[in-house]
Design a protein around this motif. Structure first.
Motif, PDB file in Angstrom:
ATOM      1  N   UNK A  97      -9.688 -23.221 -43.081  1.00 55.67           N
ATOM      2  CA  UNK A  97     -10.667 -23.352 -44.163  1.00 55.67           C
ATOM      3  C   UNK A  97     -11.453 -24.638 -44.040  1.00 55.67           C
ATOM      4  N   UNK A  98     -10.814 -25.666 -43.502  1.00 57.40           N
ATOM      5  CA  UNK A  98     -11.485 -26.949 -43.324  1.00 57.40           C
ATOM      6  C   UNK A  98     -12.415 -26.987 -42.126  1.00 57.40           C
ATOM      7  N   UNK A  99     -12.472 -25.898 -41.366  1.00 58.17           N
ATOM      8  CA  UNK A  99     -13.369 -25.820 -40.225  1.00 58.17           C
ATOM      9  C   UNK A  99     -12.737 -26.197 -38.911  1.00 58.17           C
ATOM     10  N   UNK A 100     -11.469 -26.669 -38.942  1.00 57.61           N
ATOM     11  CA  UNK A 100     -10.813 -26.961 -37.675  1.00 57.61           C
ATOM     12  C   UNK A 100     -10.335 -25.660 -37.049  1.00 57.61           C
ATOM     13  N   UNK A 101      -9.822 -25.738 -35.857  1.00 64.08           N
ATOM     14  CA  UNK A 101      -9.357 -24.521 -35.211  1.00 64.08           C
ATOM     15  C   UNK A 101      -8.146 -24.785 -34.349  1.00 64.08           C
ATOM     16  N   UNK A 102      -7.363 -23.731 -34.178  1.00 60.93           N
ATOM     17  CA  UNK A 102      -6.150 -23.819 -33.383  1.00 60.93           C
ATOM     18  C   UNK A 102      -6.123 -22.678 -32.393  1.00 60.93           C
TER      19      UNK A 102
ATOM     20  N   UNK B  26     -19.074 -36.349 -23.039  1.00 65.23           N
ATOM     21  CA  UNK B  26     -20.429 -36.812 -22.750  1.00 65.23           C
ATOM     22  C   UNK B  26     -21.389 -36.712 -23.926  1.00 65.23           C
ATOM     23  N   UNK B  27     -20.966 -36.130 -25.033  1.00 68.78           N
ATOM     24  CA  UNK B  27     -21.828 -36.049 -26.205  1.00 68.78           C
ATOM     25  C   UNK B  27     -20.957 -36.032 -27.449  1.00 68.78           C
ATOM     26  N   UNK B  28     -21.564 -36.292 -28.580  1.00 72.99           N
ATOM     27  CA  UNK B  28     -20.797 -36.360 -29.813  1.00 72.99           C
ATOM     28  C   UNK B  28     -20.254 -34.986 -30.198  1.00 72.99           C
ATOM     29  N   UNK B  29     -19.007 -34.950 -30.580  1.00 72.68           N
ATOM     30  CA  UNK B  29     -18.373 -33.715 -31.013  1.00 72.68           C
ATOM     31  C   UNK B  29     -17.575 -33.994 -32.283  1.00 72.68           C
ATOM     32  N   UNK B  30     -17.547 -33.006 -33.155  1.00 74.05           N
ATOM     33  CA  UNK B  30     -16.793 -33.175 -34.396  1.00 74.05           C
ATOM     34  C   UNK B  30     -15.296 -33.050 -34.133  1.00 74.05           C
ATOM     35  N   UNK B  31     -14.938 -32.067 -33.326  1.00 70.82           N
ATOM     36  CA  UNK B  31     -13.521 -31.766 -33.150  1.00 70.82           C
ATOM     37  C   UNK B  31     -13.039 -32.090 -31.739  1.00 70.82           C
ATOM     38  N   UNK B  32     -11.945 -32.828 -31.673  1.00 71.84           N
ATOM     39  CA  UNK B  32     -11.242 -33.072 -30.419  1.00 71.84           C
ATOM     40  C   UNK B  32      -9.779 -32.722 -30.629  1.00 71.84           C
ATOM     41  N   UNK B  33      -9.163 -32.222 -29.585  1.00 75.26           N
ATOM     42  CA  UNK B  33      -7.786 -31.743 -29.674  1.00 75.26           C
ATOM     43  C   UNK B  33      -6.987 -32.260 -28.492  1.00 75.26           C
ATOM     44  N   UNK B  34      -5.669 -32.333 -28.691  1.00 76.33           N
ATOM     45  CA  UNK B  34      -4.763 -32.693 -27.600  1.00 76.33           C
ATOM     46  C   UNK B  34      -3.739 -31.578 -27.420  1.00 76.33           C
ATOM     47  N   UNK B  35      -3.565 -31.172 -26.149  1.00 79.76           N
ATOM     48  CA  UNK B  35      -2.629 -30.112 -25.791  1.00 79.76           C
ATOM     49  C   UNK B  35      -1.632 -30.632 -24.765  1.00 79.76           C
ATOM     50  N   UNK B  48      -4.850 -32.218 -33.774  1.00 78.21           N
ATOM     51  CA  UNK B  48      -6.301 -32.337 -33.883  1.00 78.21           C
ATOM     52  C   UNK B  48      -6.625 -33.790 -34.187  1.00 78.21           C
ATOM     53  N   UNK B  49      -7.509 -34.365 -33.376  1.00 80.31           N
ATOM     54  CA  UNK B  49      -7.894 -35.769 -33.562  1.00 80.31           C
ATOM     55  C   UNK B  49      -9.107 -35.815 -34.481  1.00 80.31           C
ATOM     56  N   UNK B  50      -8.934 -36.354 -35.656  1.00 76.84           N
ATOM     57  CA  UNK B  50      -9.984 -36.394 -36.654  1.00 76.84           C
ATOM     58  C   UNK B  50     -10.659 -37.769 -36.655  1.00 76.84           C
ATOM     59  N   UNK B  51     -11.969 -37.781 -36.618  1.00 73.59           N
ATOM     60  CA  UNK B  51     -12.689 -39.049 -36.635  1.00 73.59           C
ATOM     61  C   UNK B  51     -12.687 -39.610 -38.044  1.00 73.59           C
ATOM     62  N   UNK B  52     -12.176 -40.816 -38.184  1.00 71.21           N
ATOM     63  CA  UNK B  52     -12.179 -41.469 -39.479  1.00 71.21           C
ATOM     64  C   UNK B  52     -10.971 -41.164 -40.344  1.00 71.21           C
ATOM     65  N   UNK B  53     -10.055 -40.369 -39.855  1.00 71.84           N
ATOM     66  CA  UNK B  53      -8.841 -40.092 -40.623  1.00 71.84           C
ATOM     67  C   UNK B  53      -7.687 -39.843 -39.671  1.00 71.84           C
ATOM     68  N   UNK B  54      -6.505 -39.701 -40.222  1.00 71.34           N
ATOM     69  CA  UNK B  54      -5.328 -39.475 -39.377  1.00 71.34           C
ATOM     70  C   UNK B  54      -5.399 -38.122 -38.680  1.00 71.34           C
ATOM     71  N   UNK B  55      -4.784 -38.062 -37.528  1.00 67.92           N
ATOM     72  CA  UNK B  55      -4.717 -36.808 -36.799  1.00 67.92           C
ATOM     73  C   UNK B  55      -3.855 -35.805 -37.549  1.00 67.92           C
ATOM     74  N   UNK B  56      -4.114 -34.538 -37.297  1.00 71.12           N
ATOM     75  CA  UNK B  56      -3.338 -33.453 -37.891  1.00 71.12           C
ATOM     76  C   UNK B  56      -2.413 -32.890 -36.823  1.00 71.12           C
TER      77      UNK B  56
END
Lengths: 115, 113
Positions: A97-102, B26-35, B48-56
């Motif tokens: 819902x927050x727009x993230x994805x898994x 190479x460009x700005x992205x909202x979502x980054x993830x680590x696997x 999930x690496x969140x910009x400006x807040x703790x990772x989920x």
């Protein structure tokens, strides 16, 4: 608990053949289904992705077939080449819902295309 | 698509030490993830690496073991802390560039002795 089941584990075809890799999922909340190709020592490369409201999608020699009622989808590689030899992963993606994805991945299929 | 780089590409580390892996896009992205991808296995989402807040973090992964930073929209780090041989894996970052498109970096191959 594995949510995406992929088969076969390995597959050998002759050049020009059409390998088919199958995946099945359990969770109906998935929003799209991508396929990735991974060569040894490299990161997975996005091949093609399909939404659940589409039954088939083609990009070049790669085709995804999707059966929503059966919760199954498959990758077909037309006119396969030795350069297609790699490990293929299917995946299912849930968008929150927050727009993230898994992404939830299958276990992979090692494809060998013999010359 | 996206051009993603990771450093280091591989490392061999001693048990009990920590390693920080960098991911640059190479460009700005909202979502980054680590696997994590264990040898010959599938990929599992760590966080999930969140910009400006703790990772989920996903179930089974905790911040004390895998602290993540995301200082801006093109960069993230993952630290593997207090390593044990069971942490030997390939660690991959990924980014969401567009709807239905998530792209992966080349990975960092970690061996813990």
């Amino acid at each position: 608990q594995q949510q995406v089941k992929q088969s076969p584990q390995s597959l050998i075809v002759q050049k020009g053949g059409i390998p088919i890799i199958n995946c099945a999922y359990e969770n109906t909340a998935f929003d799209y289904f991508p396929w990735y190709q991974q060569f040894p020592g490299k990161g997975p490369a996005l091949l093609i992705a399909i939404r659940p409201d589409v039954s088939e999608k083609k990009e070049g020699r790669f085709t995804i077939s999707f059966n929503k009622s059966a919760k199954q989808f498959s990758l077909h590689i037309m006119d396969s080449q030795p350069g297609d030899s790699a490990t293929y992963f299917c995946a299912a993606c849930h968008i929150t819902q927050g727009g993230s994805e898994k992404l939830v991945f299958g276990k992979g299929t090692k494809l060998t295309v013999n010359p | 698509s996206a051009v993603i780089s990771q450093k280091p590409s591989r490392d061999i580390c001693q048990r009990g030490t920590s390693l920080t892996i960098q991911c640059q896009v190479d460009s700005q992205v909202t979502m980054m993830f680590w696997y994590r991808q264990q040898p010959g296995q599938s990929l599992t989402l760590i966080a999930t690496a969140n910009q400006g807040s703790e990772a989920t973090y996903e179930s089974g992964f905790v911040i004390d073991k895998f602290p993540i930073s995301r200082p801006n929209l093109t960069f993230s780090t993952l630290t593997v802390s207090n390593m044990s041989p069971e942490d030997s894996s390939i660690y991959l970052c990924s980014v969401k560039k567009a709807p239905y498109e998530q792209y992966f970096g080349p990975g960092t191959r970690l061996t813990v002795t």
